[in-house]
Design a protein around this motif. Structure first.
Motif, PDB file in Angstrom:
ATOM      1  N   ARG A 113       0.835  -1.193   0.000  1.00 49.26           N
ATOM      2  CA  ARG A 113       0.000   0.000   0.000  1.00 49.26           C
ATOM      3  C   ARG A 113       0.872   1.245   0.000  1.00 49.26           C
ATOM      4  O   ARG A 113       1.887   1.283   0.700  1.00 49.26           O
ATOM      5  N   TRP A 118       1.364  -3.757   4.907  1.00 49.84           N
ATOM      6  CA  TRP A 118       0.894  -4.538   6.048  1.00 49.84           C
ATOM      7  C   TRP A 118       1.277  -6.007   5.887  1.00 49.84           C
ATOM      8  O   TRP A 118       1.274  -6.545   4.771  1.00 49.84           O
ATOM      9  N   ASP A 192      -9.507   1.669   3.743  1.00 46.59           N
ATOM     10  CA  ASP A 192      -9.614   0.430   2.968  1.00 46.59           C
ATOM     11  C   ASP A 192      -9.407  -0.833   3.799  1.00 46.59           C
ATOM     12  O   ASP A 192      -9.371  -1.937   3.255  1.00 46.59           O
ATOM     13  N   LEU A 193      -9.284  -0.692   5.115  1.00 52.68           N
ATOM     14  CA  LEU A 193      -9.007  -1.839   5.983  1.00 52.68           C
ATOM     15  C   LEU A 193      -9.932  -1.827   7.192  1.00 52.68           C
ATOM     16  O   LEU A 193      -9.950  -0.855   7.964  1.00 52.68           O
ATOM     17  N   LEU A 208      -9.625  -9.639   8.830  1.00 54.51           N
ATOM     18  CA  LEU A 208      -9.308  -8.331   8.255  1.00 54.51           C
ATOM     19  C   LEU A 208      -9.865  -8.260   6.845  1.00 54.51           C
ATOM     20  O   LEU A 208      -9.574  -9.116   5.996  1.00 54.51           O
ATOM     21  N   PHE A 210     -10.005  -6.116   3.359  1.00 52.85           N
ATOM     22  CA  PHE A 210      -9.247  -5.127   2.600  1.00 52.85           C
ATOM     23  C   PHE A 210      -9.958  -4.844   1.288  1.00 52.85           C
ATOM     24  O   PHE A 210     -10.270  -5.756   0.518  1.00 52.85           O
ATOM     25  N   GLN A 211     -10.239  -3.565   1.053  1.00 55.42           N
ATOM     26  CA  GLN A 211     -10.851  -3.086  -0.192  1.00 55.42           C
ATOM     27  C   GLN A 211     -12.192  -3.756  -0.505  1.00 55.42           C
ATOM     28  O   GLN A 211     -12.588  -3.824  -1.662  1.00 55.42           O
TER      29      GLN A 211
END
Length: 290
Positions: A113, A118, A192-193, A208, A210-211
């Motif tokens: 990112r 991450w 986005d997370l 988690l 993401f996007q």
């Protein structure tokens, strides 16, 4: 290094073999399914690689094996393969490889990112991977789904100056974690997370998102290769099956297309099919309690 004197009996003759130190973590079967299969208590070589692509995948499995239980008698340049990791899944998400015995061979992932890279759960802290992650811009955050899969997170955090994120109920595994999740969430960690509480496997387990596309599921949810369906493990539910069902229902509130588990097979499905699969799984989990 694998010992050919300890080759498991099921191995198909040839360069590649699995020895009896295998812990049956499934990593090699995920990476090179054409080469490795499942025996009674270990993996084994079901077919020797038939082409360059299969051979490369088998070498990736060898490098990723947490217990060094895969051997190769050929003249392959294993050191050059070590620099292939992390392996691209789909931009900007990568599989780290170098699965750690500390997490029973659990998978970990790298998210690239612009705002900071991450890690999701932790691989082995090993020089070739660390150097590659340095070249990719380092690691700003390490999201830890639960206590089973923290592996070398502390070493990665110290090396990269990363912020480790974990739920308070899992904090005993990483008492020095820099960011602690409290309560039931969800937690928007960035635009986005999103972290989502999914207790069940353990009390403070979290996934988690993401996007709104990639769901990193730890030990909460994976893909059953044989049954070709989403799956959750009753046998390895350490905290509460009832809570795991409720956690699974919570995921119906979100859209995603990738399941990227700590243990088990990853899968990409259209969002509508993923929702249908999740609905089916919840019904099957409820039947397991009756």
């Amino acid at each position: 290094m694998a010992d050919q004197r300890k080759r498991v009996a099921e191995n198909f003759p040839g360069d590649f073999f699995v020895d009896s130190t295998c812990i049956d973590c499934d990593a090699c079967r995920q990476i090179a399914p054409a080469v490795f299969g499942e025996a009674a208590q270990t993996s084994y070589v079901k077919n020797q690689p038939q082409n360059n692509s299969d051979r490369l995948r088998a070498l990736h499995a060898l490098v990723s094996c947490p217990t060094g239980s895969i051997g190769c008698l050929g003249d392959d340049d294993v050191k050059s393969v070590m620099n292939d990791f992390p392996l691209l899944i789909e931009e900007p998400v990568y599989y780290c490889g170098y699965n750690s015995p500390k997490s029973y061979g659990g998978n970990s992932y790298f998210i690239r990112r612009a705002a900071g890279n991450w890690l999701v759960d932790s691989p082995k802290f090993i020089a070739p991977l660390v150097k590659r992650l340095e070249n990719l811009g380092g690691v700003s955050h390490i999201f830890l789904t639960h206590s089973d899969d923290v592996a070398d997170a502390e070493r990665f955090a110290a090396h990269f100056g990363s912020q480790r994120i974990i739920h308070r109920e899992e904090l005993s595994s990483q008492p020095g974690a820099e960011m602690i999740l409290d309560g039931d969430g969800p937690w928007d960690l960035s635009p986005d997370l999103t972290a989502i509480a999914t207790p069940g496997h353990t009390e403070g387990h979290c996934v988690l998102l993401f996007q709104q596309r990639f769901l990193f599921t730890g030990d909460h949810l994976d893909w059953d290769r044989d049954g070709q369906q989403l799956s959750a493990s009753h046998d390895y539910c350490w905290h509460s099956w009832g809570e795991q069902i409720l956690s699974m229902q919570r995921l119906l509130e979100y859209d995603f297309e990738w399941i990227l588990p700590g243990h088990g097979q990853k899968v990409l499905l259209p969002a509508a099919e993923m929702r249908a699969q999740l609905t089916r799984l919840i019904a099957a989990m409820k039947e397991r309690t009756q």
